[in-house]
Motif scaffolding. Sequence first.
Motif, mmCIF file in Angstrom:
data_model
loop_
_atom_site.group_PDB
_atom_site.id
_atom_site.type_symbol
_atom_site.label_atom_id
_atom_site.label_comp_id
_atom_site.label_asym_id
_atom_site.label_seq_id
_atom_site.Cartn_x
_atom_site.Cartn_y
_atom_site.Cartn_z
ATOM 1 N N ILE A 11 35.639 -0.963 44.731
ATOM 2 C CA ILE A 11 36.543 0.070 45.220
ATOM 3 C C ILE A 11 35.723 1.040 46.054
ATOM 4 C CG2 ILE A 11 38.116 1.929 44.557
ATOM 5 C CD1 ILE A 11 38.527 0.405 41.877
ATOM 6 N N SER A 12 35.986 1.062 47.337
ATOM 7 C CA SER A 12 35.217 1.937 48.222
ATOM 8 C C SER A 12 36.123 2.995 48.827
ATOM 9 C CB SER A 12 34.518 1.124 49.308
ATOM 10 O OG SER A 12 35.440 0.397 50.067
ATOM 11 N N GLN A 13 35.504 4.156 49.044
ATOM 12 C CA GLN A 13 36.220 5.281 49.621
ATOM 13 C C GLN A 13 35.185 6.225 50.226
ATOM 14 O OE1 GLN A 13 38.387 7.641 46.678
ATOM 15 N NE2 GLN A 13 40.164 7.583 48.014
ATOM 16 N N ASN A 14 35.322 6.503 51.508
ATOM 17 C CA ASN A 14 34.420 7.446 52.189
ATOM 18 C C ASN A 14 32.943 7.108 51.982
ATOM 19 O OD1 ASN A 14 36.700 8.938 53.032
ATOM 20 N ND2 ASN A 14 36.700 10.042 51.086
ATOM 21 N N CYS A 94 41.396 -1.194 46.868
ATOM 22 C CA CYS A 94 41.551 0.224 47.191
ATOM 23 C C CYS A 94 42.553 0.834 46.223
ATOM 24 C CB CYS A 94 41.942 0.446 48.638
ATOM 25 S SG CYS A 94 43.501 -0.275 49.105
ATOM 26 N N ASN A 98 47.021 8.834 45.577
ATOM 27 C CA ASN A 98 45.976 9.838 45.380
ATOM 28 C C ASN A 98 45.524 9.933 43.932
ATOM 29 O OD1 ASN A 98 45.893 10.681 48.095
ATOM 30 N ND2 ASN A 98 47.704 11.947 47.786
ATOM 31 N N TRP A 116 31.559 7.995 41.529
ATOM 32 C CA TRP A 116 31.463 7.520 42.905
ATOM 33 C C TRP A 116 30.002 7.646 43.313
ATOM 34 C CZ3 TRP A 116 35.403 5.204 45.253
ATOM 35 C CH2 TRP A 116 36.710 5.498 44.872
#
Length: 151
Positions: A11-14, A94, A98, A116
Amino acid sequence: MRIRTSIKAIISQNEHILFIRKQDQNGFYYLLPGGGQEHGESMKDAIIRECKEEVMVDVEVGEVCFVRDYISRNHEFADYENDFHQVEIMFNCCIKGNQKPQNGSNPDQGQLGVDWIAVDQMQNFRIYPKELKRFLQENQSKGKIYLGDVN
């Protein structure tokens, strides 16, 4: 001894990857969310269930990113688990909406939290499989999917 199938979520974010945090005698270490596929359960359903149980998020499941063998006798934990063989299938995922990841209703045994970690800072953390750091930093390994028997 049977081979265990485990489904993992990347799970990737920013430019950060979500990990579950555990601890042993050497300090904190980090694993991808996910776990064993149950009989009669699709891989997609397994990863959706595991992410909800461990990190309390609903995920959209993407494509397979990596596949790894883990044959314990070949690695650093051979003294503790010398007859364990697991095949891990890692999917790009993903988070839907939110939602904020946190320990879920059925976290991994010994799971202390979720974190994270920035892709460019992963070398500063004890992440398993160790080779995952290199492949994620090389932008998904440029097409290589099978990682082999790595720790």
